[in-house]
Design an enzyme around this catalytic site. Structure first.
Site, PDB file in Angstrom:
ATOM      1  CG  ASP A   1     -44.233 -56.521  83.281  1.00 33.46           C
ATOM      2  OD1 ASP A   1     -43.894 -57.418  82.500  1.00 33.46           O
ATOM      3  OD2 ASP A   1     -45.513 -56.369  83.768  1.00 33.46           O
TER       4      ASP A   1
ATOM      5  CG  HIS B   1     -37.160 -59.819  75.939  1.00 38.53           C
ATOM      6  ND1 HIS B   1     -37.761 -59.541  77.121  1.00 38.53           N
ATOM      7  CD2 HIS B   1     -37.689 -61.282  75.826  1.00 38.53           C
ATOM      8  CE1 HIS B   1     -38.682 -60.328  77.807  1.00 38.53           C
ATOM      9  NE2 HIS B   1     -38.608 -61.439  76.999  1.00 38.53           N
TER      10      HIS B   1
ATOM     11  CD1 TRP C   1     -34.287 -69.933  86.774  1.00 35.92           C
ATOM     12  CD2 TRP C   1     -33.290 -70.514  84.844  1.00 35.92           C
ATOM     13  NE1 TRP C   1     -32.856 -69.575  86.917  1.00 35.92           N
ATOM     14  CE2 TRP C   1     -32.295 -69.804  85.548  1.00 35.92           C
ATOM     15  CE3 TRP C   1     -32.902 -70.770  83.333  1.00 35.92           C
ATOM     16  CZ2 TRP C   1     -31.163 -69.492  85.390  1.00 35.92           C
ATOM     17  CZ3 TRP C   1     -31.656 -70.596  83.070  1.00 35.92           C
ATOM     18  CH2 TRP C   1     -30.638 -69.983  83.914  1.00 35.92           C
TER      19      TRP C   1
ATOM     20  CG  LEU D   1     -25.894 -45.072  87.330  1.00 38.89           C
ATOM     21  CD1 LEU D   1     -26.971 -44.119  88.100  1.00 38.89           C
ATOM     22  CD2 LEU D   1     -26.402 -45.253  85.796  1.00 38.89           C
TER      23      LEU D   1
ATOM     24  CB  SER E   1     -42.850 -59.667  90.248  1.00 40.25           C
ATOM     25  OG  SER E   1     -44.138 -59.539  89.449  1.00 40.25           O
TER      26      SER E   1
END
Ligand code: FPP
Length: 242
Positions: free
Chosen positions: A16, A33, A65, A127, A185
């Site tokens: 976040d 982003h 969305w 990983l 969230s």
């Protein structure tokens, strides 16, 4: 894989703060982003180097969305471009990429990109990177229950766990949220039942190796009791392994 001393086997992250990182610099949110992808690449390498077996990140929620259309399409574009550039490198680093979430709602070219990334890295085993995309914890529990019901199976904890979209990974040991907010969230609602929670004030693009190490150090100092008492934990620890 055994947990290395104090290192969580599975780390989950709510990444976040991208939007605020961009706004502070008078940049469009999408620039945050893009910088978030750089932070994610750093974290994948850092987790691999520290012996973490599974990294699960929340990249796009069922609720995302509702964001402005240009941000949603920007995130889809970032995903497609990151996959185009990074999948071969991930494969070289031994990273197995898996996407977790409702795929049917995604555009066909995005679905194809996800399928290809998974197929290309399917044999990697250093990983596992679970990218939660069009994912929500409530969606996951509901789809698992619906599948059990369709199969005529009883809804038990074990059966439900096995039908979740993240059934291939153990529950997260450490769940990190950046960006200074203190909530889940709708992330991993079932799987985080016993995860250690760690909240960082850093915005995701600023979250670096030192911040990861601070989270792991804090994790290593916690006593995980899974419903038992401290005395029971101490007694078990004093019994040498056979
Ligand atoms: C939350 O920050 C972040 C997201 C909704 C997207 C997370 C995506 C990335 C880190 C990029 C990697 C993504 C892909 C597609 C691989 P926010 O936008 O809510 O930040 P804010 O709280 O500051 O507004």
């Amino acid at each position: 894989m055994d947990e290395q001393a104090g290192v969580p086997r599975h780390i989950a992250i709510v990444m976040d703060g991208n939007g605020r990182w961009a706004s502070k610099r008078f940049l469009p949110r999408i620039a945050g982003h893009r910088q978030g992808v750089e932070a994610l690449k750093r974290m994948v390498s850092a987790c691999g180097a520290r012996g973490v077996a599974v990294l699960t990140v929340f990249a796009f929620s069922s609720e995302n969305w509702n964001r402005p259309a240009d941000e949603v399409s920007g995130l889809m574009g970032i995903l497609a471009s990151a996959l185009g550039k990074e999948v071969v490198k991930m494969k070289q680093e031994g990273v197995r990429i898996r996407f977790v979430g409702a795929r049917e709602a995604l555009a066909p070219q995005i679905k194809t990109a996800l399928d290809q990334a998974e197929a290309t890295t399917a044999q990697c085993n250093t990983l596992t990177l679970n990218v939660c995309f069009n994912y929500g914890g409530r969606w996951d529990i509901a789809q698992a229950a619906a599948r059990l019901s369709a199969e005529g199976l009883a809804i038990t904890e074990t059966a439900l766990t096995g039908h979740l979209a993240l059934a291939h990974s153990p529950d997260p040991d450490l769940l990190i949220r950046t960006g200074g907010e203190f909530r889940l969230s709708n992330f991993l609602l079932w799987q985080a039942a016993y995860s250690e929670l760690y909240f960082s004030p850093l915005l995701w693009p600023d979250f670096d190796e030192a911040a990861l190490d601070a989270a792991i150090q804090e994790y290593a100092s916690r006593e995980r009791r899974f419903g038992r008492t401290s005395d029971q934990i101490a007694r078990d620890a004093s019994v040498p392994n056979p």
